[in-house]
Design a protein around this motif. Structure first.
Motif, PDB file in Angstrom:
ATOM      1  N   UNK A   1      11.517 -79.508 -34.546  1.00 38.37           N
ATOM      2  CA  UNK A   1      12.837 -79.338 -34.068  1.00 38.37           C
ATOM      3  C   UNK A   1      12.817 -78.479 -31.952  1.00 38.37           C
ATOM      4  N   UNK A   2      11.757 -77.307 -32.544  1.00 42.53           N
ATOM      5  CA  UNK A   2      10.816 -77.163 -31.358  1.00 42.53           C
ATOM      6  C   UNK A   2      10.362 -77.631 -30.686  1.00 42.53           C
ATOM      7  N   UNK A   3       9.488 -78.936 -31.410  1.00 50.43           N
ATOM      8  CA  UNK A   3       9.329 -79.857 -30.827  1.00 50.43           C
ATOM      9  C   UNK A   3       9.645 -80.863 -29.820  1.00 50.43           C
ATOM     10  N   UNK A   4      10.587 -81.399 -30.076  1.00 52.54           N
ATOM     11  CA  UNK A   4      11.904 -82.103 -29.616  1.00 52.54           C
ATOM     12  C   UNK A   4      12.825 -81.635 -28.372  1.00 52.54           C
ATOM     13  N   UNK A   5      12.032 -79.848 -28.672  1.00 60.03           N
ATOM     14  CA  UNK A   5      13.216 -79.921 -27.157  1.00 60.03           C
ATOM     15  C   UNK A   5      13.788 -78.319 -27.277  1.00 60.03           C
ATOM     16  N   UNK A   6      14.172 -77.949 -27.940  1.00 56.87           N
ATOM     17  CA  UNK A   6      15.314 -77.586 -29.744  1.00 56.87           C
ATOM     18  C   UNK A   6      14.438 -76.440 -28.868  1.00 56.87           C
ATOM     19  N   UNK A   7      13.374 -75.252 -28.847  1.00 51.05           N
ATOM     20  CA  UNK A   7      13.250 -74.070 -28.685  1.00 51.05           C
ATOM     21  C   UNK A   7      14.053 -73.055 -28.786  1.00 51.05           C
ATOM     22  N   UNK A   8      15.143 -73.430 -29.025  1.00 53.17           N
ATOM     23  CA  UNK A   8      15.945 -72.163 -28.541  1.00 53.17           C
ATOM     24  C   UNK A   8      16.990 -72.020 -30.005  1.00 53.17           C
ATOM     25  N   UNK A   9      16.319 -72.698 -30.794  1.00 50.41           N
ATOM     26  CA  UNK A   9      16.559 -72.655 -32.147  1.00 50.41           C
ATOM     27  C   UNK A   9      16.143 -72.011 -32.993  1.00 50.41           C
ATOM     28  N   UNK A  10      16.667 -71.092 -34.139  1.00 49.23           N
ATOM     29  CA  UNK A  10      15.989 -69.916 -35.360  1.00 49.23           C
ATOM     30  C   UNK A  10      16.424 -70.453 -36.580  1.00 49.23           C
ATOM     31  N   UNK A  11      15.181 -69.777 -37.082  1.00 46.53           N
ATOM     32  CA  UNK A  11      16.232 -69.793 -39.015  1.00 46.53           C
ATOM     33  C   UNK A  11      16.233 -68.754 -39.180  1.00 46.53           C
ATOM     34  N   UNK A  12      17.248 -68.891 -41.065  1.00 42.76           N
ATOM     35  CA  UNK A  12      17.899 -67.286 -40.585  1.00 42.76           C
ATOM     36  C   UNK A  12      17.896 -68.059 -42.695  1.00 42.76           C
ATOM     37  N   UNK A  13      16.365 -67.198 -43.430  1.00 41.15           N
ATOM     38  CA  UNK A  13      16.560 -67.284 -45.048  1.00 41.15           C
ATOM     39  C   UNK A  13      17.391 -66.263 -45.635  1.00 41.15           C
ATOM     40  N   UNK A  14      18.589 -66.898 -45.970  1.00 39.38           N
ATOM     41  CA  UNK A  14      19.290 -65.689 -47.244  1.00 39.38           C
ATOM     42  C   UNK A  14      18.546 -65.968 -48.588  1.00 39.38           C
ATOM     43  N   UNK A  15      17.854 -64.463 -48.657  1.00 37.10           N
ATOM     44  CA  UNK A  15      17.790 -65.137 -50.356  1.00 37.10           C
ATOM     45  C   UNK A  15      16.909 -64.447 -50.461  1.00 37.10           C
ATOM     46  N   UNK A  16      15.885 -64.239 -51.626  1.00 39.91           N
ATOM     47  CA  UNK A  16      14.471 -64.061 -52.104  1.00 39.91           C
ATOM     48  C   UNK A  16      14.043 -64.104 -53.199  1.00 39.91           C
ATOM     49  N   UNK A  17      12.826 -64.590 -53.394  1.00 37.83           N
ATOM     50  CA  UNK A  17      11.858 -65.395 -54.517  1.00 37.83           C
ATOM     51  C   UNK A  17      10.832 -65.279 -54.227  1.00 37.83           C
ATOM     52  N   UNK A  18       9.741 -65.623 -55.312  1.00 36.38           N
ATOM     53  CA  UNK A  18       8.590 -65.596 -55.260  1.00 36.38           C
ATOM     54  C   UNK A  18       7.411 -66.744 -54.327  1.00 36.38           C
ATOM     55  N   UNK A  19       8.781 -67.973 -53.451  1.00 34.89           N
ATOM     56  CA  UNK A  19       7.883 -68.250 -52.366  1.00 34.89           C
ATOM     57  C   UNK A  19       7.597 -66.940 -51.032  1.00 34.89           C
ATOM     58  N   UNK A  20       8.441 -66.486 -50.848  1.00 35.04           N
ATOM     59  CA  UNK A  20       9.147 -65.880 -49.546  1.00 35.04           C
ATOM     60  C   UNK A  20       7.599 -65.483 -48.930  1.00 35.04           C
ATOM     61  N   UNK A  21       6.612 -64.743 -49.040  1.00 39.82           N
ATOM     62  CA  UNK A  21       5.138 -64.952 -48.790  1.00 39.82           C
ATOM     63  C   UNK A  21       4.415 -66.141 -48.374  1.00 39.82           C
ATOM     64  N   UNK A  22       4.652 -66.882 -49.128  1.00 38.80           N
ATOM     65  CA  UNK A  22       3.952 -68.030 -48.122  1.00 38.80           C
ATOM     66  C   UNK A  22       4.998 -68.832 -46.975  1.00 38.80           C
ATOM     67  N   UNK A  23       6.810 -68.444 -47.268  1.00 39.45           N
ATOM     68  CA  UNK A  23       7.455 -68.950 -46.504  1.00 39.45           C
ATOM     69  C   UNK A  23       6.305 -68.615 -44.711  1.00 39.45           C
ATOM     70  N   UNK A  24       6.836 -66.546 -45.224  1.00 40.38           N
ATOM     71  CA  UNK A  24       6.552 -66.329 -43.984  1.00 40.38           C
ATOM     72  C   UNK A  24       5.319 -66.162 -43.346  1.00 40.38           C
ATOM     73  N   UNK A  25       4.527 -66.942 -44.616  1.00 43.31           N
ATOM     74  CA  UNK A  25       3.312 -67.161 -43.620  1.00 43.31           C
ATOM     75  C   UNK A  25       2.569 -69.154 -42.866  1.00 43.31           C
ATOM     76  N   UNK A  26       3.652 -69.924 -43.602  1.00 42.61           N
ATOM     77  CA  UNK A  26       3.925 -70.839 -43.369  1.00 42.61           C
ATOM     78  C   UNK A  26       4.826 -70.519 -41.408  1.00 42.61           C
ATOM     79  N   UNK A  27       5.651 -70.133 -41.695  1.00 44.62           N
ATOM     80  CA  UNK A  27       6.140 -68.974 -40.049  1.00 44.62           C
ATOM     81  C   UNK A  27       4.875 -69.075 -39.254  1.00 44.62           C
ATOM     82  N   UNK A  28       4.213 -68.254 -39.540  1.00 45.73           N
ATOM     83  CA  UNK A  28       3.753 -67.726 -38.660  1.00 45.73           C
ATOM     84  C   UNK A  28       2.569 -68.346 -38.361  1.00 45.73           C
ATOM     85  N   UNK A  29       1.672 -69.307 -39.075  1.00 47.24           N
ATOM     86  CA  UNK A  29       0.975 -70.649 -38.796  1.00 47.24           C
ATOM     87  C   UNK A  29       1.415 -71.299 -37.745  1.00 47.24           C
TER      88      UNK A  29
END
Length: 371
Positions: A225-253
């Motif tokens: 979405x950011x590559x399409x020019x929508x750089x003002x958008x964000x993503x809000x994760x509501x919830x927890x679970x065993x993949x949280x660290x992986x999701x955080x790493x994916x966002x950082x990468x």
């Protein structure tokens, strides 16, 4: 005044998942009728963020021990109340199987036993696990009705049930308490969240951070979405679970750590969802994602979902994307965010057919217990 009747609702764990919220909605409606005494029984211990604490008056809460995992449902049968119930309701196949077996041998005494399938297990399991599931389904049969959330789910569960049990399968769409969701959505947010969610056009993602929900796909969608020019958008994760660290790493990468927020497990996710411009579901497979109905209830203007469950095409105003690809999901989001349209009338047509009162009438047997 008619004599008080008794109902038992049995949960595997004190966790606010979709199935648990459906059961809480039904219990609340039934308790409000005045002549029912409801017991909500969790096989797990009370959690720190107990959603059962929010249940209203007329509902007695009971807890077990441990985490509510297999095989906790079988020892729990010994703790079932000894009195006869007018209605017993459950919505997890392990609990369903245990209750059916208990009724068959006389450990559970009830005039009516209804169980609900929470997902299509045969789509999610392979090998030894699938064989174990099929064996457990052989315990079904003592129910009065077995509910599936969609026609697809009904067809799939019939394939693994004994013939006598398969004849009891009914398609009963999930309810949503629209007014209850809206009231809870109006509760105040902590100041830090209220300020942060005004800084971008946030997209709400709500659920457990587990593989079947595919949360990394949501991060990849935001990147597209950011590559399409929508750089003002964000993503809000509501919830927890065993993949949280992986999701955080994916966002950082992807350089999105400032655009991705994690709210953690929330007993009431609706005030956060209400502040978002869009809703996104990325699941590989679901029974039926009730979070879509909840997003519709608070009029989130743009809702995009993968084609992860049966009957999603009946949700007027919701965009169903066939391919589970970030580019396709991002394109659908970009179009809706560029041309936002108020979907209240489309949503209302769907939500009117899913009211809790009608669901409870079905639960009571359309008259057998409702008089």
């Amino acid at each position: 005044m008619p004599p008080t009747r008794r109902a038992l609702f049995v949960l595997p764990a004190d966790a606010p998942g979709g199935a648990e919220r459906v059961m809480a909605t039904a219990a609340t409606d039934l308790a409000g009728r005045g002549d029912w005494k409801i017991t909500m029984m969790s096989l797990s211990r009370r959690l720190d963020t107990s959603f059962m604490d929010e249940l209203g008056q007329g509902i007695q809460v009971r807890y077990g021990s441990g985490r509510g995992q297999f095989p906790s449902e079988w020892p729990a049968l010994r703790r079932l109340p000894k009195d006869e119930f007018d209605l017993v309701f459950a919505s997890h196949f392990r609990v369903n199987a245990a209750l059916a077996a208990a009724r068959r041998v006389g450990l559970l005494k009830t005039k009516r036993l209804v169980t609900r399938e929470s997902t299509v297990l045969t789509d999610r399991a392979r090998g030894a696990r699938l064989l174990a599931y099929k064996l457990l389904y052989r315990a079904y049969g003592a129910q009065d009705e077995i509910w599936a959330q969609t026609s697809y789910m009904a067809d799939r569960v019939k394939e693994v049930l004994p013939t006598s049990a398969a004849s009891k399968v009914r398609v009963v769409p999930n309810p949503v308490d629209v007014m209850g969701v809206r009231a809870r959505a109006m509760q105040a947010l902590p100041q830090e969240w209220a300020e942060r969610l005004q800084q971008r056009s946030y997209i709400a993602w709500c659920g457990r951070l587990i593989d079947i929900k595919n949360p990394v796909l949501a991060v990849d969608t935001l990147a597209a979405l950011h590559k399409m020019g929508k750089s003002d958008t964000g993503l809000l994760f509501i919830g927890s679970g065993p993949l949280e660290a992986e999701v955080r790493e994916a966002a950082a990468r992807r350089g999105l750590q400032d655009a991705v927020a994690f709210a953690g497990q929330q007993a009431n996710p609706f005030p956060l969802m209400r502040m978002c411009r869009a809703g996104l579901l990325t699941s590989r497979r679901e029974g039926f994602p009730n979070v879509l109905l909840e997003m519709m209830s608070i009029d989130i203007p743009s809702i995009i979902t993968t084609d992860c469950a049966g009957d999603l095409g009946s949700l007027s105003g919701v965009d169903v994307v066939a391919a589970q690809e970030p580019g396709d999901l991002a394109a659908a989001l970009a179009l809706r965010l560029s041309k936002p349209a108020f979907q209240e009338s489309s949503y209302s047509r769907v939500l009117r057919t899913r009211n809790p009162a009608s669901f409870v009438e079905r639960l009571l047997g359309e008259g057998s217990l409702s008089a």
